[in-house]
Design a protein around this motif. Structure first.
Motif, PDB file in Angstrom:
ATOM      1  N   ASP A 346       0.815  -1.218   0.000  1.00  0.00           N
ATOM      2  CA  ASP A 346       0.000   0.000   0.000  1.00  0.00           C
ATOM      3  C   ASP A 346       0.850   1.270   0.000  1.00  0.00           C
ATOM      4  O   ASP A 346       0.329   2.387   0.150  1.00  0.00           O
ATOM      5  CB  ASP A 346      -0.967   0.009   1.187  1.00  0.00           C
ATOM      6  CG  ASP A 346      -0.254   0.062   2.533  1.00  0.00           C
ATOM      7  OD1 ASP A 346       0.995   0.143   2.560  1.00  0.00           O
ATOM      8  OD2 ASP A 346      -0.945   0.022   3.572  1.00  0.00           O
ATOM      9  N   SER A 347       2.163   1.114  -0.181  1.00  0.00           N
ATOM     10  CA  SER A 347       3.109   2.233  -0.329  1.00  0.00           C
ATOM     11  C   SER A 347       3.266   3.091   0.925  1.00  0.00           C
ATOM     12  O   SER A 347       3.784   4.210   0.855  1.00  0.00           O
ATOM     13  CB  SER A 347       2.706   3.139  -1.517  1.00  0.00           C
ATOM     14  OG  SER A 347       2.643   2.411  -2.717  1.00  0.00           O
ATOM     15  N   THR A 348       2.853   2.594   2.090  1.00  0.00           N
ATOM     16  CA  THR A 348       2.919   3.399   3.312  1.00  0.00           C
ATOM     17  C   THR A 348       4.220   3.226   4.086  1.00  0.00           C
ATOM     18  O   THR A 348       4.511   4.005   4.997  1.00  0.00           O
ATOM     19  CB  THR A 348       1.757   3.054   4.259  1.00  0.00           C
ATOM     20  OG1 THR A 348       1.833   1.658   4.601  1.00  0.00           O
ATOM     21  CG2 THR A 348       0.420   3.347   3.606  1.00  0.00           C
ATOM     22  N   GLY A 349       5.017   2.214   3.765  1.00  0.00           N
ATOM     23  CA  GLY A 349       6.232   1.989   4.536  1.00  0.00           C
ATOM     24  C   GLY A 349       7.075   0.885   3.943  1.00  0.00           C
ATOM     25  O   GLY A 349       6.820   0.408   2.833  1.00  0.00           O
ATOM     26  N   VAL A 350       8.069   0.471   4.710  1.00  0.00           N
ATOM     27  CA  VAL A 350       9.010  -0.538   4.241  1.00  0.00           C
ATOM     28  C   VAL A 350       9.390  -1.451   5.396  1.00  0.00           C
ATOM     29  O   VAL A 350       9.449  -1.021   6.549  1.00  0.00           O
ATOM     30  CB  VAL A 350      10.266   0.139   3.633  1.00  0.00           C
ATOM     31  CG1 VAL A 350      11.009   0.948   4.672  1.00  0.00           C
ATOM     32  CG2 VAL A 350      11.191  -0.869   2.983  1.00  0.00           C
ATOM     33  N   VAL A 351       9.591  -2.726   5.092  1.00  0.00           N
ATOM     34  CA  VAL A 351      10.113  -3.691   6.058  1.00  0.00           C
ATOM     35  C   VAL A 351      11.546  -3.999   5.641  1.00  0.00           C
ATOM     36  O   VAL A 351      11.821  -4.208   4.455  1.00  0.00           O
ATOM     37  CB  VAL A 351       9.269  -4.980   6.065  1.00  0.00           C
ATOM     38  CG1 VAL A 351       9.868  -5.997   7.034  1.00  0.00           C
ATOM     39  CG2 VAL A 351       7.831  -4.664   6.455  1.00  0.00           C
ATOM     40  N   TYR A 352      12.466  -4.007   6.614  1.00  0.00           N
ATOM     41  CA  TYR A 352      13.858  -4.256   6.253  1.00  0.00           C
ATOM     42  C   TYR A 352      14.554  -5.122   7.296  1.00  0.00           C
ATOM     43  O   TYR A 352      14.151  -5.188   8.452  1.00  0.00           O
ATOM     44  CB  TYR A 352      14.622  -2.941   6.068  1.00  0.00           C
ATOM     45  CG  TYR A 352      14.763  -2.078   7.313  1.00  0.00           C
ATOM     46  CD1 TYR A 352      15.926  -2.131   8.087  1.00  0.00           C
ATOM     47  CD2 TYR A 352      13.756  -1.198   7.700  1.00  0.00           C
ATOM     48  CE1 TYR A 352      16.072  -1.336   9.213  1.00  0.00           C
ATOM     49  CE2 TYR A 352      13.890  -0.409   8.823  1.00  0.00           C
ATOM     50  CZ  TYR A 352      15.053  -0.471   9.582  1.00  0.00           C
ATOM     51  OH  TYR A 352      15.197   0.308  10.701  1.00  0.00           O
ATOM     52  N   ARG A 353      15.611  -5.808   6.842  1.00  0.00           N
ATOM     53  CA  ARG A 353      16.471  -6.575   7.737  1.00  0.00           C
ATOM     54  C   ARG A 353      17.771  -5.807   7.930  1.00  0.00           C
ATOM     55  O   ARG A 353      18.340  -5.278   6.976  1.00  0.00           O
ATOM     56  CB  ARG A 353      16.794  -7.953   7.149  1.00  0.00           C
ATOM     57  CG  ARG A 353      15.685  -8.974   7.269  1.00  0.00           C
ATOM     58  CD  ARG A 353      16.212 -10.386   7.055  1.00  0.00           C
ATOM     59  NE  ARG A 353      16.932 -10.523   5.796  1.00  0.00           N
ATOM     60  CZ  ARG A 353      17.965 -11.336   5.600  1.00  0.00           C
ATOM     61  NH1 ARG A 353      18.433 -12.068   6.597  1.00  0.00           N
ATOM     62  NH2 ARG A 353      18.538 -11.431   4.420  1.00  0.00           N
ATOM     63  N   ALA A 354      18.239  -5.751   9.174  1.00  0.00           N
ATOM     64  CA  ALA A 354      19.482  -5.055   9.487  1.00  0.00           C
ATOM     65  C   ALA A 354      20.012  -5.539  10.825  1.00  0.00           C
ATOM     66  O   ALA A 354      19.265  -6.071  11.649  1.00  0.00           O
ATOM     67  CB  ALA A 354      19.248  -3.546   9.537  1.00  0.00           C
ATOM     68  N   ASP A 355      21.299  -5.331  11.064  1.00  0.00           N
ATOM     69  CA  ASP A 355      21.863  -5.593  12.392  1.00  0.00           C
ATOM     70  C   ASP A 355      21.846  -4.283  13.189  1.00  0.00           C
ATOM     71  O   ASP A 355      22.858  -3.827  13.710  1.00  0.00           O
ATOM     72  CB  ASP A 355      23.257  -6.207  12.298  1.00  0.00           C
ATOM     73  CG  ASP A 355      24.236  -5.383  11.492  1.00  0.00           C
ATOM     74  OD1 ASP A 355      23.804  -4.408  10.814  1.00  0.00           O
ATOM     75  OD2 ASP A 355      25.440  -5.680  11.530  1.00  0.00           O
ATOM     76  N   GLN A 356      20.665  -3.725  13.273  1.00  0.00           N
ATOM     77  CA  GLN A 356      20.456  -2.393  13.847  1.00  0.00           C
ATOM     78  C   GLN A 356      20.684  -2.372  15.355  1.00  0.00           C
ATOM     79  O   GLN A 356      21.217  -1.393  15.889  1.00  0.00           O
ATOM     80  CB  GLN A 356      19.027  -1.937  13.510  1.00  0.00           C
ATOM     81  CG  GLN A 356      18.640  -0.556  13.986  1.00  0.00           C
ATOM     82  CD  GLN A 356      17.290  -0.148  13.402  1.00  0.00           C
ATOM     83  OE1 GLN A 356      17.120  -0.142  12.184  1.00  0.00           O
ATOM     84  NE2 GLN A 356      16.346   0.169  14.258  1.00  0.00           N
ATOM     85  N   ASN A 357      20.297  -3.428  16.047  1.00  0.00           N
ATOM     86  CA  ASN A 357      20.425  -3.463  17.504  1.00  0.00           C
ATOM     87  C   ASN A 357      21.681  -4.166  17.978  1.00  0.00           C
ATOM     88  O   ASN A 357      22.294  -3.769  18.962  1.00  0.00           O
ATOM     89  CB  ASN A 357      19.197  -4.134  18.129  1.00  0.00           C
ATOM     90  CG  ASN A 357      17.956  -3.277  17.996  1.00  0.00           C
ATOM     91  OD1 ASN A 357      17.312  -3.256  16.950  1.00  0.00           O
ATOM     92  ND2 ASN A 357      17.626  -2.539  19.047  1.00  0.00           N
ATOM     93  N   THR A 358      22.052  -5.257  17.295  1.00  0.00           N
ATOM     94  CA  THR A 358      23.225  -6.038  17.671  1.00  0.00           C
ATOM     95  C   THR A 358      24.046  -6.319  16.434  1.00  0.00           C
ATOM     96  O   THR A 358      23.529  -6.858  15.456  1.00  0.00           O
ATOM     97  CB  THR A 358      22.818  -7.362  18.344  1.00  0.00           C
ATOM     98  OG1 THR A 358      21.961  -7.079  19.458  1.00  0.00           O
ATOM     99  CG2 THR A 358      24.035  -8.129  18.826  1.00  0.00           C
ATOM    100  N   ASP A 359      25.323  -5.967  16.468  1.00  0.00           N
ATOM    101  CA  ASP A 359      26.180  -6.144  15.297  1.00  0.00           C
ATOM    102  C   ASP A 359      26.181  -7.596  14.834  1.00  0.00           C
ATOM    103  O   ASP A 359      26.340  -8.529  15.636  1.00  0.00           O
ATOM    104  CB  ASP A 359      27.614  -5.708  15.645  1.00  0.00           C
ATOM    105  CG  ASP A 359      28.513  -5.641  14.420  1.00  0.00           C
ATOM    106  OD1 ASP A 359      27.989  -5.326  13.336  1.00  0.00           O
ATOM    107  OD2 ASP A 359      29.708  -5.906  14.554  1.00  0.00           O
ATOM    108  N   SER A 360      25.966  -7.784  13.533  1.00  0.00           N
ATOM    109  CA  SER A 360      25.966  -9.092  12.858  1.00  0.00           C
ATOM    110  C   SER A 360      24.751  -9.946  13.206  1.00  0.00           C
ATOM    111  O   SER A 360      24.709 -11.118  12.843  1.00  0.00           O
ATOM    112  CB  SER A 360      27.256  -9.884  13.172  1.00  0.00           C
ATOM    113  OG  SER A 360      28.379  -9.165  12.695  1.00  0.00           O
ATOM    114  N   VAL A 361      23.777  -9.402  13.921  1.00  0.00           N
ATOM    115  CA  VAL A 361      22.511 -10.105  14.183  1.00  0.00           C
ATOM    116  C   VAL A 361      21.434  -9.403  13.382  1.00  0.00           C
ATOM    117  O   VAL A 361      20.986  -8.309  13.734  1.00  0.00           O
ATOM    118  CB  VAL A 361      22.156 -10.119  15.683  1.00  0.00           C
ATOM    119  CG1 VAL A 361      20.811 -10.828  15.898  1.00  0.00           C
ATOM    120  CG2 VAL A 361      23.238 -10.824  16.485  1.00  0.00           C
ATOM    121  N   ASN A 362      21.018 -10.023  12.270  1.00  0.00           N
ATOM    122  CA  ASN A 362      20.065  -9.387  11.376  1.00  0.00           C
ATOM    123  C   ASN A 362      18.640  -9.572  11.866  1.00  0.00           C
ATOM    124  O   ASN A 362      18.189 -10.706  12.000  1.00  0.00           O
ATOM    125  CB  ASN A 362      20.220  -9.942   9.954  1.00  0.00           C
ATOM    126  CG  ASN A 362      21.528  -9.516   9.331  1.00  0.00           C
ATOM    127  OD1 ASN A 362      21.935  -8.365   9.470  1.00  0.00           O
ATOM    128  ND2 ASN A 362      22.213 -10.434   8.661  1.00  0.00           N
TER     129      ASN A 362
END
Length: 362
Positions: A346-362
């Motif tokens: 619906d173009s309202t947002g995006v889902v993404y994978r990242a190691d945002q909280n813990t390095d190397s933990v996606n």
């Protein structure tokens, strides 16, 4: 029996026999295909656009011979074979269902072993026809896409010159008669690469090395003729690596090292007027855009790049109207990276994978 619909989830698993992959309906666990015995297996499947059936490739009848089948979601366990009789050693390698769900197009060496051609089966009545002109033995269909209006197929093949892959169109109303799309004809060392039909089925956008060693972006009428180049002049050794058409069909977004060799950035071209613009802010050093997707409402692009900090890949959004550019993820401190992403339908947002909280933990 089970009706189809938007709520049905189909999955492939070796749920009953280890190593024998079959199709099931999530929730109920009901098996979709007729029961298999080892070592038979399903290799790929697709739900039809109207959500009424599942089409799949399997060696269901003869072990090691992969053919094409369809099962209605209202009559589980009852399959219909879609391909014609295969020659000895023949297999179906890939398929696609037409957008109107009326037919299935598939690639197979159905007539001659190791000569891969295109075929179409109409679901109602089961009529089967070869789409490309008959091949003599040295030609092959490489890939294909069905036109959005379900009228025919664009395919890539070395149909005229062995080893030179060009683009062709065949209409379902005239099987066996194809239009060669690119003029002048490609020569030895030249090949068409990635391609896509515009949403109105009127044109085809494609990458080709019309200059050997340089991949550029072109558009041509779906029936063939003169091509127009969509990218600006590329730096020496620069190439267009991939592209996406906006869903509204008005523009093309592409990735290229246009300005600095091996620095890949995003560009947009208006199909009708040829206006061109860079989407991302200027990059420096070894920064690159590594992935992108057009927002479904055609308003802009989401992309992953190390735009802010070299080597730290974050998620950005550019809106075409006004070219506003913003970072989507919270600020990264230096060790995090976006791995991949998907835009909400619906173009309202995006889902993404990242190691945002813990390095190397996606």
């Amino acid at each position: 029996s089970l009706g189809g619909g938007a709520g049905t989830v189909v999955y492939l698993a070796d749920q009953d026999v280890a190593g024998v992959f079959e199709l099931y309906v999530a929730g109920t666990g009901a098996k979709i295909n007729p029961a298999f015995t080892a070592p038979k297996t399903i290799t790929s499947f697709s739900i039809t656009p109207d959500k009424s059936a599942v089409v799949y490739i399997a060696d269901q009848d003869t072990t090691g011979k992969f053919e094409l089948y369809r099962v209605s979601l209202a009559a589980l366990g009852v399959s219909a074979k879609l391909n014609g009789a295969l020659t000895g050693g023949g297999n179906v390698t890939s398929f696609a269902v037409t957008p109107d769900s009326s037919a299935v197009v598939y690639r197979a060496d159905q007539g001659t072993d190791d000569v891969f051609e295109l075929y179409r089966t109409v679901v109602s009545g089961g009529a089967n026809s070869r789409l490309n002109p008959g091949y003599s033995g040295s030609q092959d269909v490489d890939t294909f896409v069905i036109l959005p209006n379900s009228s025919g197929v664009i395919y890539r093949a070395d149909q005229n010159t062995d080893g030179v892959n060009e683009l062709y169109r065949v209409l379902f109303a005239s099987p066996g008669t194809s239009d060669r799309l690119i003029a002048p004809d490609l020569a030895a060392g030249q090949n068409a690469g990635t391609y896509a039909a515009t949403p109105d089925s009127a044109s085809v956008v494609y990458i080709a090395n019309r200059i050997v060693g340089k991949d550029e972006l072109f558009i041509v009428a779906a029936g063939g003729g003169a091509s127009s180049q969509l990218n600006d002049t590329l730096v020496a050794s620069g190439n267009v690596t991939n592209f996406t058409l906006t869903p509204d069909g008005l523009s093309v977004v592409y990735l290229a090292d246009r300005e600095v060799n091996e620095r890949f950035e995003l560009y947009r071209t208006i199909v009708s007027g040829g206006a061109k613009s860079k989407i991302n802010p200027d990059l420096a050093g070894s920064e690159d855009v590594i992935a992108f997707a057009v927002i479904p409402d055609s308003s802009g692009v989401v992309y992953a790049a190390d735009q802010t900090t070299d080597g730290v890949f974050e998620l950005y959004r550019t809106v075409f109207l006004g070219s506003a550019n913003s970072t989507l993820n919270p600020a990264f401190v230096g060790t995090e990276n976006v791995v991949d992403f998907a835009i909400l339908p619906d173009s309202t947002g995006v889902v993404y994978r990242a190691d945002q909280n813990t390095d190397s933990v996606n």
